[in-house]
Design an enzyme around this catalytic site. Structure first.
Site, mmCIF file in Angstrom:
data_model
loop_
_atom_site.group_PDB
_atom_site.id
_atom_site.type_symbol
_atom_site.label_atom_id
_atom_site.label_comp_id
_atom_site.label_asym_id
_atom_site.label_seq_id
_atom_site.Cartn_x
_atom_site.Cartn_y
_atom_site.Cartn_z
ATOM 1 N N SER A 56 12.945 44.489 39.329
ATOM 2 C CA SER A 56 14.857 44.687 38.444
ATOM 3 C C SER A 56 14.521 44.636 36.872
ATOM 4 O O SER A 56 13.492 44.084 36.610
ATOM 5 C CB SER A 56 15.528 43.790 39.186
ATOM 6 O OG SER A 56 14.818 42.522 39.502
ATOM 7 N N ASP A 93 13.564 48.835 39.142
ATOM 8 C CA ASP A 93 13.896 48.585 40.780
ATOM 9 C C ASP A 93 15.024 49.087 38.867
ATOM 10 O O ASP A 93 16.009 48.393 38.938
ATOM 11 C CB ASP A 93 13.826 47.441 41.447
ATOM 12 C CG ASP A 93 15.021 47.905 42.430
ATOM 13 O OD1 ASP A 93 14.331 49.096 42.763
ATOM 14 O OD2 ASP A 93 15.160 46.354 43.171
ATOM 15 N N HIS A 94 16.550 49.860 39.944
ATOM 16 C CA HIS A 94 17.660 50.425 39.267
ATOM 17 C C HIS A 94 17.524 49.708 37.576
ATOM 18 O O HIS A 94 18.443 49.635 37.300
ATOM 19 C CB HIS A 94 18.547 49.043 39.813
ATOM 20 C CG HIS A 94 19.166 49.299 41.039
ATOM 21 N ND1 HIS A 94 19.456 50.233 41.753
ATOM 22 C CD2 HIS A 94 18.307 48.123 42.140
ATOM 23 C CE1 HIS A 94 19.684 49.868 43.219
ATOM 24 N NE2 HIS A 94 19.089 48.354 43.498
ATOM 25 N N ASP A 115 19.646 54.931 37.849
ATOM 26 C CA ASP A 115 20.182 54.361 39.048
ATOM 27 C C ASP A 115 21.663 54.804 38.149
ATOM 28 O O ASP A 115 22.303 53.729 37.471
ATOM 29 C CB ASP A 115 20.404 53.362 39.133
ATOM 30 C CG ASP A 115 21.443 52.612 40.989
ATOM 31 O OD1 ASP A 115 22.363 53.555 40.941
ATOM 32 O OD2 ASP A 115 21.556 51.500 41.019
ATOM 33 N N GLY A 233 17.836 48.218 49.594
ATOM 34 C CA GLY A 233 18.227 46.965 50.562
ATOM 35 C C GLY A 233 17.976 47.544 52.231
ATOM 36 O O GLY A 233 18.748 47.294 53.048
ATOM 37 N N SER A 235 16.344 44.691 53.650
ATOM 38 C CA SER A 235 15.814 43.366 54.050
ATOM 39 C C SER A 235 16.253 43.189 55.884
ATOM 40 O O SER A 235 17.657 44.016 55.612
ATOM 41 C CB SER A 235 16.085 42.282 53.390
ATOM 42 O OG SER A 235 14.907 41.763 52.938
ATOM 43 N N ASN A 275 12.851 49.432 50.259
ATOM 44 C CA ASN A 275 12.762 48.339 49.601
ATOM 45 C C ASN A 275 13.066 47.236 50.408
ATOM 46 O O ASN A 275 14.211 47.108 50.761
ATOM 47 C CB ASN A 275 13.973 48.256 48.427
ATOM 48 C CG ASN A 275 13.923 49.559 47.340
ATOM 49 O OD1 ASN A 275 12.811 50.443 47.736
ATOM 50 N ND2 ASN A 275 14.812 50.004 46.217
ATOM 51 N N SER A 278 15.649 40.695 49.555
ATOM 52 C CA SER A 278 16.360 40.077 50.258
ATOM 53 C C SER A 278 14.860 38.446 51.310
ATOM 54 O O SER A 278 15.074 37.392 51.177
ATOM 55 C CB SER A 278 17.307 39.428 50.432
ATOM 56 O OG SER A 278 17.943 40.442 49.547
HETATM 57 P P1 13P Z 1 17.039 43.494 49.878
HETATM 58 O O1 13P Z 1 18.164 42.999 48.899
HETATM 59 O O2 13P Z 1 17.794 43.831 51.440
HETATM 60 O O3 13P Z 1 16.160 42.947 49.900
HETATM 61 O O4 13P Z 1 17.080 44.715 49.267
HETATM 62 C C1 13P Z 1 16.493 45.153 48.080
HETATM 63 C C2 13P Z 1 16.677 46.310 47.127
HETATM 64 O O5 13P Z 1 16.832 47.564 47.384
HETATM 65 C C3 13P Z 1 16.044 46.341 45.923
HETATM 66 O O6 13P Z 1 16.094 47.657 45.088
HETATM 67 O O1 G3H Z 2 18.405 45.816 44.715
HETATM 68 C C1 G3H Z 2 18.621 44.542 43.717
HETATM 69 C C2 G3H Z 2 17.368 43.440 44.019
HETATM 70 O O2 G3H Z 2 17.191 42.812 45.270
HETATM 71 C C3 G3H Z 2 16.895 43.078 42.381
HETATM 72 O O3 G3H Z 2 17.353 42.078 42.124
HETATM 73 O O4 G3H Z 2 18.156 42.269 40.423
HETATM 74 O O5 G3H Z 2 18.161 39.693 41.385
HETATM 75 O O6 G3H Z 2 16.496 40.692 40.381
HETATM 76 P P1 G3H Z 2 17.606 41.239 41.024
HETATM 77 ZN ZN ZN Z 3 18.065 48.045 45.422
#
Ligand code: 13P
Ligand code: G3H
Ligand code: ZN
Length: 330
Positions: A56, A93-94, A115, A233, A235, A275, A278
């Site tokens: 991220s 990521d994002h 994103d 998201g 987890s 993904n 968490s």
């Molecule tokens: P979780 O917070 O559910 O693990 O999602 C992680 C995620 O989507 C990272 O982009």
């Molecule tokens: O989607 C978000 C991921 O869980 C990454 O989280 O920005 O705290 O590293 P972070």
């Molecule tokens: Zn995400």
């Protein structure tokens, strides 16, 4: 400019095509330190699973992007040393800007997410297309997003889901040229995915979240047959980990995740990237808290980060074997 190909990494194209055909999903595990990376590679080598190492922008700031790049390169060599040359993707990521995506591509990332889901539709298209046009020159694959997940996504907090509108997906994919699409069907970031009042309780008093919107997923699949879909998201927030954290002084309250059976179901569809961040955070925190609480004289970081790495590995193996179905697919 470093090409990911020189580092032994791969993009997502083949991986996703095989995952859709085979009815499984590739794990995208977030990492920002050595123990997480080692646990991911150990678990995926042992289960023979392809894997996406996910960074991220927060992780990039925390660990430094150059260090993360070398860690991913190290991950490729580490997997070989452990005996299996599994396919490994290094993914942003994002990503929230063209500049960030470009910088990661120049650093050796093989895949990026842009994103633009919080932007107005046409702006999301314009930004995503700009990233795709740049990335494809280097054979880097791009994930876009349509729809907004409830919860905390990067620095943006959304109170409610804005589910992906199936009528927009064909237009979005064809006008941007993205390689995969993240959608919103009821998953959510973090360990508190739903408020208790949105859930019911089972016989043991455990919170049960509202089910994912498989009807929306089906509509999207109908409109984009065979196209790679991504779930963020995802987890599951293991309650045994939450209980250990709270037993040893933690305060993780009303934590609730996505039930594993629903993720297993999704993985059988065009959802080919799931993904998970968490759950790893919870496992690591539970292990560290337990060691520090039960062995108060311990002050060698290897004595608590070592068990944290073992717990993480176990969690990741479980995801590959029993949730995503990616075990044996490397
Ligand atoms: P979780 O917070 O559910 O693990 O999602 C992680 C995620 O989507 C990272 O982009
Ligand atoms: O989607 C978000 C991921 O869980 C990454 O989280 O920005 O705290 O590293 P972070
Ligand atoms: Zn995400």
């Amino acid at each position: 400019m470093v090409s990911y190909k020189e580092l032994g990494l791969v993009n997502t194209r083949d991986m996703f095509a095989k995952a859709i055909k085979g009815g499984y999903a590739i794990p995208a595990f977030n990492f920002n330190n050595m123990e997480q990376m080692q646990a991911i590679i150990q678990a995926c080598v042992e289960t023979s699973s392809p894997v996406i190492l996910q960074v991220s922008s927060g992780a990039r700031k925390y660990a430094n992007q150059t260090i993360l790049r070398y860690m991913a390169q190290g991950a490729v060599e580490y997997a070989k040393e452990l005996g299996k040359n599994i396919p490994i993707v290094l993914h942003l990521d994002h990503g929230d800007s063209f500049e960030l995506c470009k910088s990661c591509i120049e650093m050796g990332f093989s895949s990026v997410m842009i994103d633009g889901s919080h932007l107005p539709y046409e702006e999301n298209i314009a930004l995503t297309k700009k990233v795709v046009d740049y990335a494809h020159q280097y054979d880097v694959t791009v994930e876009g997003e349509l729809g907004v997940l409830a919860g905390i996504e990067d620095d943006v907090k959304a109170e409610h889901h804005t589910y992906t509108e199936p009528d927009q997906v064909v237009d979005f994919v064809s006008r941007t040229g993205v390689d995969s699409l993240a959608i919103s069907i009821g998953t959510s970031h973090g360990a508190n995915k739903f408020k208790p009042e949105q859930c019911t309780r089972n016989a043991d008093g455990i919170l049960v979240p509202p089910p994912l919107r498989f009807d929306i997923l089906k509509e999207i699949e109908k409109r984009l047959p065979g196209f790679p879909i991504v779930l963020h998201g995802s987890s599951s927030v293991p309650q045994d980990m939450v209980a250990i954290i709270n037993k040893y002084g933690g305060a993780v309250k009303d934590a609730v995740g996505i039930p594993e059976e629903q993720l297993r179901e999704a993985a059988k569809s065009a959802v080919c990237k799931i993904n998970i961040d968490s759950d790893g955070r919870l496992a690591m925190t539970a292990a560290v808290r337990e060691v520090l609480a039960t062995k108060p004289a311990e002050f060698d970081p290897r004595k608590y980060l070592g068990p944290a790495r073992d717990w993480l590995k176990k969690l990741y193996m479980h995801k590959c074997e029993s949730v995503l179905g990616s075990a044996g697919k490397a």
